[in-house]
Design a protein around this motif. Sequence first.
Motif, PDB file in Angstrom:
ATOM      1  N   GLU A   1      50.978  35.415  40.604  1.00  0.00           N
ATOM      2  CA  GLU A   1      51.148  35.961  41.955  1.00  0.00           C
ATOM      3  C   GLU A   1      50.515  37.340  42.071  1.00  0.00           C
ATOM      4  OE1 GLU A   1      55.363  35.803  42.649  1.00  0.00           O
ATOM      5  OE2 GLU A   1      55.342  33.634  42.965  1.00  0.00           O
TER       6      GLU A   1
ATOM      7  N   LYS B   1      47.386  38.252  44.471  1.00  0.00           N
ATOM      8  CA  LYS B   1      47.446  39.336  45.457  1.00  0.00           C
ATOM      9  C   LYS B   1      46.290  40.310  45.249  1.00  0.00           C
ATOM     10  CE  LYS B   1      50.325  42.975  47.418  1.00  0.00           C
ATOM     11  NZ  LYS B   1      49.207  43.412  48.169  1.00  0.00           N
TER      12      LYS B   1
ATOM     13  N   THR C   1      43.029  38.557  46.420  1.00  0.00           N
ATOM     14  CA  THR C   1      42.886  38.470  47.880  1.00  0.00           C
ATOM     15  C   THR C   1      42.694  39.850  48.504  1.00  0.00           C
ATOM     16  OG1 THR C   1      45.292  38.405  48.123  1.00  0.00           O
ATOM     17  CG2 THR C   1      44.120  36.283  48.141  1.00  0.00           C
ATOM     18  N   ASP C   2      43.323  40.891  47.936  1.00  0.00           N
ATOM     19  CA  ASP C   2      43.099  42.249  48.437  1.00  0.00           C
ATOM     20  C   ASP C   2      41.649  42.676  48.226  1.00  0.00           C
ATOM     21  OD1 ASP C   2      45.744  42.381  49.186  1.00  0.00           O
ATOM     22  OD2 ASP C   2      46.373  43.650  47.496  1.00  0.00           O
TER      23      ASP C   2
END
Length: 190
Positions: free
Chosen positions: A111, A115, A118-119
């Motif tokens: 996870e 994150k 994707t950031d």
Amino acid sequence: MSDQENITPEVENEEQLAQEQVDAQATTEEAADDLVAQLQNEVAQLKEEVLRAQAETQNVRRRAEADVEKAHKFSTEKFARELLNVVDNLDRAMAMSPDDEVVKPFLEGIEMTHKSFTDTLAKFSVEAINPEGHPFDPELHQAISMVDAPDAEPNTVLNVVQKGYTNHGRLLRPAMVVVSKAAPKVDEQA
């Protein structure tokens, strides 16, 4: 003797020469006026050509600047498209159920990696398309199947099988979706 008779041939020649000079001067002035008008027309044409050349140069400069801007903006497009598979795999890994205590730390790491990934994509204007519950848009979505859904409006995205992505508003990959279809018409004559 009258005044006419007193005129000598020398005076007549002088008058004739003076008249010829006046005529020549008038002809010269007309020629000069014609030449001035011709030169003014030529200057006007040259000014127009210069303005057109300047406008063309400015248009070429603008086009070149726009091309350079697009090249910078979309230079990472192929690279980003290849990385979408990694994001998909991270999404699948996160979909695992964390029932086992041994798996929980791995899922937390996945996870966090997801994150971070994707950031980073968002920094480069790569954005996900997740249209679940929205109307079907053929420019952004690819329908892989249609199902009956009496509680949903026709042509509504029911399920997203694979997220789509855009880069600066340009489609990188369409979202693969399941779409609701219109309820079958009941035949009233039966």
